[in-house]
Design an enzyme around this catalytic site. Structure first.
Site, PDB file in Angstrom:
ATOM      1  N   LYS A  36       4.397 131.658  39.496  1.00 16.92           N
ATOM      2  CA  LYS A  36       5.775 132.126  39.425  1.00 16.92           C
ATOM      3  C   LYS A  36       6.657 130.930  39.790  1.00 16.92           C
ATOM      4  O   LYS A  36       6.506 130.350  40.865  1.00 16.92           O
ATOM      5  CB  LYS A  36       6.000 133.268  40.439  1.00 16.92           C
ATOM      6  N   VAL A  37       7.543 130.548  38.886  1.00 18.14           N
ATOM      7  CA  VAL A  37       8.383 129.363  39.086  1.00 18.14           C
ATOM      8  C   VAL A  37       9.829 129.686  38.729  1.00 18.14           C
ATOM      9  O   VAL A  37      10.131 130.721  38.134  1.00 18.14           O
ATOM     10  CB  VAL A  37       7.907 128.170  38.218  1.00 18.14           C
ATOM     11  N   SER A  38      10.708 128.772  39.064  1.00 20.15           N
ATOM     12  CA  SER A  38      12.093 128.863  38.618  1.00 20.15           C
ATOM     13  C   SER A  38      12.179 128.555  37.126  1.00 20.15           C
ATOM     14  O   SER A  38      11.490 127.655  36.634  1.00 20.15           O
ATOM     15  CB  SER A  38      12.975 127.850  39.365  1.00 20.15           C
ATOM     16  N   ALA A  60      18.790 128.743  40.750  1.00 19.10           N
ATOM     17  CA  ALA A  60      19.999 128.900  41.555  1.00 19.10           C
ATOM     18  C   ALA A  60      20.834 127.627  41.525  1.00 19.10           C
ATOM     19  O   ALA A  60      22.066 127.679  41.393  1.00 19.10           O
ATOM     20  CB  ALA A  60      19.624 129.256  42.997  1.00 19.10           C
ATOM     21  N   HIS A  92      17.447 135.578  46.910  1.00 16.42           N
ATOM     22  CA  HIS A  92      16.581 136.620  47.454  1.00 16.42           C
ATOM     23  C   HIS A  92      17.380 137.673  48.222  1.00 16.42           C
ATOM     24  O   HIS A  92      18.499 138.029  47.853  1.00 16.42           O
ATOM     25  CB  HIS A  92      15.487 136.018  48.332  1.00 16.42           C
TER      26      HIS A  92
END
Length: 286
Positions: free
Chosen positions: A58-60, A115, A158
């Protein structure tokens, strides 16, 4: 007959990830390959992907342009949505405009995060002359740093969306609101990627396993509660439920045309600003 090798997968201990992967991680998804889970925050998994260390991560979305030669984007299991973007927080309630950040120090969770891309795109439009120093901190240290005056503002992700007022902080801007207003697209946050060397057939099996795991979690949400709260780092159960409700949605089940458009839109805009390398025309294909 030898036992099938477990695939090495890394995802965060955040409630949305543990909720999504609970069934698969516990061998409950029929026919799914076994997985060996490592928990790591997104900045760590981004680095793992760049080094090619794990089978599934799971990555950006922001890291995709750097890793898509080796990894394929799976069309499910990730995090996109509406009303779920990162926030810029300040200590001063009077700070209400992007211009107030001109030349100021801002803490961010990673310079290779979605982000951060959303923040830079917002700042290019809203902060004349640009912000000053960027300081990278683990996301759980950002709100205390803003509260204690060690930085002028913080970019948070988050569950901080639900808890920043507990630190006496104030929302300057919502990166997701800016993105949705200027593009009408959902906000791309986290992606699930798998090594292309596994082969097309196995990649499709992984996508199906992720999708089934999501639907099993929706069908029996209580089944994953112990796993979610075990890794939620002392999070209030109500906040964990809010977190899941916000980040696990129809795009987690399937990116679909709109989801892919959001990913392409983000990375195309970021490339135009010189923030990431440009994507090839077929880079997002499985």
């Amino acid at each position: 007959m030898s036992q099938e090798r477990a695939l090495r997968i890394a995802y965060s201990p955040c409630p949305n990830d543990t909720f999504v992967f609970h069934a698969w991680a516990h061998g409950l998804v029929p026919g799914a390959p076994p997985i060996d889970v490592t928990f790591a925050d997104i900045d760590i998994t981004n680095g793992m992907a760049e080094r090619g260390e794990f089978d599934v991560l799971k990555v950006s979305y922001a890291v995709l342009p750097y890793v898509l030669d080796e990894y394929a984007l799976l069309p499910c299991g990730g995090a996109l949505g509406r009303g779920c973007g990162p926030l810029v927080l300040t200590r001063d309630e009077g700070t209400r405009k992007g211009a107030d950040l001109s030349g100021r120090t801002v803490a961010v969770p990673s310079e290779r995060s979605t982000a951060y891309l959303l923040f830079r795109l917002w700042a290019a439009a809203e902060v004349p002359g640009g912000v000053g120093e960027i300081v990278v901190l683990p996301f759980h240290e950002i709100m205390p740093a803003v509260r204690d005056g060690r930085v002028d503002a913080g970019l948070v992700i988050h569950e901080a969306r639900f808890t920043y007022q507990d630190y006496g902080l104030h929302k300057l801007a919502d990166m997701g609101e800016h993105w949705e207003r200027t593009t009408s697209l959902p906000i791309p946050l986290g992606a699930i990627i798998a090594k292309r060397s596994l082969g097309e057939e196995r990649l499709r099996e992984l996508a199906a396993a992720a999708r089934t795991s999501v639907h099993m979690a929706w069908d029996e949400p209580e089944a994953s509660r112990g796993y979610v709260m075990e890794h939620a780092q002392e999070m209030d159960p109500k906040v964990a439920d809010q977190h899941i409700g916000l980040y696990v949605n129809e795009f987690t089940s399937a990116l679909g045309e709109e989801g892919y458009a959001a990913v392409r839109g983000l990375l195309t805009r970021a490339a135009a600003e010189g923030l990431v390398p440009p994507l090839g025309p077929h880079a997002l294909e499985l």
